[in-house]
Design a protein around this motif. Structure first.
Motif, PDB file in Angstrom:
ATOM      1  N   ASP A  80       0.836  -1.213   0.000  1.00  0.00           N
ATOM      2  CA  ASP A  80       0.000   0.000   0.000  1.00  0.00           C
ATOM      3  C   ASP A  80       0.857   1.243   0.000  1.00  0.00           C
ATOM      4  OD1 ASP A  80      -2.685  -1.277   0.454  1.00  0.00           O
ATOM      5  OD2 ASP A  80      -1.643  -1.982   2.252  1.00  0.00           O
ATOM      6  N   VAL A  81       1.955   1.182   0.754  1.00  0.00           N
ATOM      7  CA  VAL A  81       2.829   2.346   0.900  1.00  0.00           C
ATOM      8  C   VAL A  81       4.218   1.941   0.435  1.00  0.00           C
ATOM      9  CG1 VAL A  81       3.805   4.029   2.502  1.00  0.00           C
ATOM     10  CG2 VAL A  81       1.492   3.119   2.901  1.00  0.00           C
ATOM     11  N   ALA A  82       4.652   2.548  -0.679  1.00  0.00           N
ATOM     12  CA  ALA A  82       5.967   2.212  -1.231  1.00  0.00           C
ATOM     13  C   ALA A  82       6.998   3.221  -0.742  1.00  0.00           C
ATOM     14  CB  ALA A  82       5.906   2.216  -2.753  1.00  0.00           C
TER      15      ALA A  82
ATOM     16  N   GLN B 105      14.402   7.132   2.686  1.00  0.00           N
ATOM     17  CA  GLN B 105      13.128   7.762   3.026  1.00  0.00           C
ATOM     18  C   GLN B 105      12.830   7.542   4.504  1.00  0.00           C
ATOM     19  OE1 GLN B 105       9.955   6.970   0.227  1.00  0.00           O
ATOM     20  NE2 GLN B 105       8.398   7.586   1.729  1.00  0.00           N
ATOM     21  N   GLU B 106      12.339   8.595   5.150  1.00  0.00           N
ATOM     22  CA  GLU B 106      11.995   8.495   6.565  1.00  0.00           C
ATOM     23  C   GLU B 106      10.490   8.393   6.709  1.00  0.00           C
ATOM     24  OE1 GLU B 106      15.517  11.679   7.588  1.00  0.00           O
ATOM     25  OE2 GLU B 106      13.690  11.723   8.803  1.00  0.00           O
ATOM     26  N   PHE B 107      10.070   7.625   7.694  1.00  0.00           N
ATOM     27  CA  PHE B 107       8.642   7.633   8.025  1.00  0.00           C
ATOM     28  C   PHE B 107       8.487   7.402   9.514  1.00  0.00           C
ATOM     29  CE2 PHE B 107       9.612   3.231   6.910  1.00  0.00           C
ATOM     30  CZ  PHE B 107       8.874   2.456   7.784  1.00  0.00           C
ATOM     31  N   LYS B 108       7.269   7.564   9.992  1.00  0.00           N
ATOM     32  CA  LYS B 108       7.035   7.379  11.421  1.00  0.00           C
ATOM     33  C   LYS B 108       6.201   6.140  11.647  1.00  0.00           C
ATOM     34  CE  LYS B 108       8.097  11.103  14.154  1.00  0.00           C
ATOM     35  NZ  LYS B 108       7.784  11.636  15.478  1.00  0.00           N
ATOM     36  N   PHE B 109       6.615   5.338  12.630  1.00  0.00           N
ATOM     37  CA  PHE B 109       5.764   4.252  13.091  1.00  0.00           C
ATOM     38  C   PHE B 109       5.314   4.654  14.485  1.00  0.00           C
ATOM     39  CE2 PHE B 109       5.043   0.203  15.266  1.00  0.00           C
ATOM     40  CZ  PHE B 109       4.080  -0.333  14.422  1.00  0.00           C
TER      41      PHE B 109
ATOM     42  N   ASN C  62       5.240   6.829  17.365  1.00  0.00           N
ATOM     43  CA  ASN C  62       6.162   7.885  17.766  1.00  0.00           C
ATOM     44  C   ASN C  62       7.603   7.610  17.344  1.00  0.00           C
ATOM     45  OD1 ASN C  62       4.326   9.599  19.200  1.00  0.00           O
ATOM     46  ND2 ASN C  62       4.152   7.933  20.696  1.00  0.00           N
ATOM     47  N   HIS C  63       7.797   6.563  16.579  1.00  0.00           N
ATOM     48  CA  HIS C  63       9.166   6.129  16.294  1.00  0.00           C
ATOM     49  C   HIS C  63       9.586   6.472  14.878  1.00  0.00           C
ATOM     50  CE1 HIS C  63       9.161   4.030  20.113  1.00  0.00           C
ATOM     51  NE2 HIS C  63       7.925   3.671  19.811  1.00  0.00           N
ATOM     52  N   GLU C  64      10.765   7.070  14.799  1.00  0.00           N
ATOM     53  CA  GLU C  64      11.310   7.474  13.511  1.00  0.00           C
ATOM     54  C   GLU C  64      11.997   6.287  12.848  1.00  0.00           C
ATOM     55  OE1 GLU C  64      14.378  10.761  13.033  1.00  0.00           O
ATOM     56  OE2 GLU C  64      12.846  11.556  14.399  1.00  0.00           O
ATOM     57  N   VAL C  65      11.664   6.073  11.603  1.00  0.00           N
ATOM     58  CA  VAL C  65      12.262   4.961  10.862  1.00  0.00           C
ATOM     59  C   VAL C  65      12.919   5.512   9.606  1.00  0.00           C
ATOM     60  CG1 VAL C  65      11.833   2.673   9.891  1.00  0.00           C
ATOM     61  CG2 VAL C  65      10.252   3.600  11.592  1.00  0.00           C
ATOM     62  N   VAL C  66      14.097   5.014   9.287  1.00  0.00           N
ATOM     63  CA  VAL C  66      14.714   5.331   8.005  1.00  0.00           C
ATOM     64  C   VAL C  66      14.901   4.033   7.239  1.00  0.00           C
ATOM     65  CG1 VAL C  66      16.600   6.485   6.780  1.00  0.00           C
ATOM     66  CG2 VAL C  66      15.967   7.244   9.089  1.00  0.00           C
ATOM     67  N   CYS C  67      14.459   4.049   5.986  1.00  0.00           N
ATOM     68  CA  CYS C  67      14.583   2.884   5.119  1.00  0.00           C
ATOM     69  C   CYS C  67      15.845   3.029   4.275  1.00  0.00           C
ATOM     70  CB  CYS C  67      13.348   2.833   4.214  1.00  0.00           C
ATOM     71  SG  CYS C  67      13.474   1.617   2.910  1.00  0.00           S
ATOM     72  N   TYR C  68      16.614   1.954   4.154  1.00  0.00           N
ATOM     73  CA  TYR C  68      17.802   1.967   3.300  1.00  0.00           C
ATOM     74  C   TYR C  68      17.675   0.873   2.251  1.00  0.00           C
ATOM     75  CZ  TYR C  68      20.081   4.883   6.804  1.00  0.00           C
ATOM     76  OH  TYR C  68      20.398   5.902   7.655  1.00  0.00           O
TER      77      TYR C  68
ATOM     78  N   TYR D  99      15.368  -1.525   7.690  1.00  0.00           N
ATOM     79  CA  TYR D  99      14.669  -0.461   8.408  1.00  0.00           C
ATOM     80  C   TYR D  99      15.403  -0.134   9.701  1.00  0.00           C
ATOM     81  CZ  TYR D  99      10.947  -1.603   5.153  1.00  0.00           C
ATOM     82  OH  TYR D  99      10.225  -1.823   3.995  1.00  0.00           O
ATOM     83  N   HIS D 100      15.806   1.115   9.827  1.00  0.00           N
ATOM     84  CA  HIS D 100      16.540   1.575  11.005  1.00  0.00           C
ATOM     85  C   HIS D 100      15.610   2.422  11.882  1.00  0.00           C
ATOM     86  CE1 HIS D 100      20.215   3.966  12.710  1.00  0.00           C
ATOM     87  NE2 HIS D 100      19.830   3.003  13.519  1.00  0.00           N
ATOM     88  N   PHE D 101      15.311   1.910  13.072  1.00  0.00           N
ATOM     89  CA  PHE D 101      14.524   2.672  14.042  1.00  0.00           C
ATOM     90  C   PHE D 101      15.527   3.492  14.854  1.00  0.00           C
ATOM     91  CE2 PHE D 101      10.147   0.902  13.848  1.00  0.00           C
ATOM     92  CZ  PHE D 101      10.378  -0.003  12.819  1.00  0.00           C
ATOM     93  N   VAL D 102      15.722   4.730  14.389  1.00  0.00           N
ATOM     94  CA  VAL D 102      16.882   5.522  14.775  1.00  0.00           C
ATOM     95  C   VAL D 102      16.961   5.738  16.288  1.00  0.00           C
ATOM     96  CG1 VAL D 102      18.100   7.688  14.362  1.00  0.00           C
ATOM     97  CG2 VAL D 102      16.735   6.655  12.534  1.00  0.00           C
ATOM     98  N   ASN D 103      15.876   6.199  16.898  1.00  0.00           N
ATOM     99  CA  ASN D 103      15.943   6.540  18.325  1.00  0.00           C
ATOM    100  C   ASN D 103      16.024   5.308  19.214  1.00  0.00           C
ATOM    101  OD1 ASN D 103      15.676   9.208  17.508  1.00  0.00           O
ATOM    102  ND2 ASN D 103      13.435   9.033  17.515  1.00  0.00           N
TER     103      ASN D 103
END
Ligand code: ZN
Ligand code: FE
Length: 258
Positions: free
Chosen positions: A93-95, A100-104, A106-112, A124-128
């Protein structure tokens, strides 16, 4: 306000896969990282009394996306996955794209984008949280087989991961650690940290304990695929004048034949 830590549940699937559920209690969101097998995912959801809201996919292989459509049908969850593999991963649904960063919740995620195992693989890196889900790109003391990509691509992908903090917990998708350790010792037999880790892993496995997650810091010290710069490896492979990529490719080739 700091977010409450992400809750993570890990459970075995299929023969040697791990399934993962992540849960943000404040936002009441629950995601399955990949869908190796429907039943164990549903059982884990029931145990936690969590409702599946998302699937987050790393790559198109059946032991990672095979349960997507059935779970979507049963839960109406949203499927997030790499834009490059929209044709191959069912139900996206969501490409998302590289970096690209997105939020799950309250959690910040960066996709590599980490091509190598497949051309579209992402991690997927859950940065915090200092947590990452790395699929079949990196394993404890190993890395994914090069089914679609080149050694050069895989080495670049692993270098992206190596830029994260050493404390980062890496959740890899298979329990391959014991065999990986055995192989690692064939290319770097004098690495004392590797020798010690092999003993630890053997004892964990004989007690049927998982060796996942692993930490990036210990991987840098013991994973031969992150160590093509190791003098001992270069000498053992007779490649003291070769490039890092050539050494990486040779390690990968030897592992394929191990
Ligand atoms: Zn795979
Ligand atoms: Fe896999």
């Amino acid at each position: 306000m700091t977010a409450r830590p992400l809750e993570i549940k890990m459970f075995p699937c299929l023969f040697d896969n791990y399934g993962f559920l992540i849960h943000d209690a404040e936002a009441n969101l629950t995601a399955a990282i990949d869908t190796p097998e429907v039943r164990p995912i549903q059982d884990a959801l029931a145990r936690q009394e969590w409702q599946l809201t998302h699937i987050i996919n790393t790559h198109h292989h059946f032991d990672h996306a095979g349960g997507n459509l059935e779970l979507k049908r049963k839960t109406d969850c949203t499927i997030i996955g790499p834009s490059m593999d929209q044709q191959r991963i069912p139900g996206i649904d969501v490409a998302i794209d590289h970096r690209q960063e997105f939020k799950f919740g309250n959690h910040e995620v960066v996709c590599y984008h980490t091509p190598g195992h497949t051309t579209g693989h992402v991690v997927y890196h859950f940065v915090n949280q200092q947590v990452a889900f790395v699929g079949d790109t990196l394993f404890a003391m190993g890395c994914g087989r090069l089914f679609e990509g080149t050694a050069e691509q895989m080495w670049s992908s692993l270098q992206l991961i190596m830029e994260w903090p050493d404390e980062t917990l890496l959740y890899c998708a298979h329990e391959y650690t014991q065999l990986n350790a055995e192989f690692a010792l064939t290319v770097e037999p004098k690495n004392l940290e590797l020798i010690q880790r092999k003993a630890e892993v053997d004892s964990m496995r004989s007690n049927n304990r998982p060796t996942v997650p692993t930490k990036l810091g210990i991987e840098k010290k013991t994973n031969p695929f992150l160590r093509p710069n190791s003098e001992e490896i270069k000498i053992n492979l007779n490649m003291t004048h070769a490039s890092t990529t050539e050494i990486f490719a040779e390690i990968r080739k030897r592992k394929d034949n191990f």
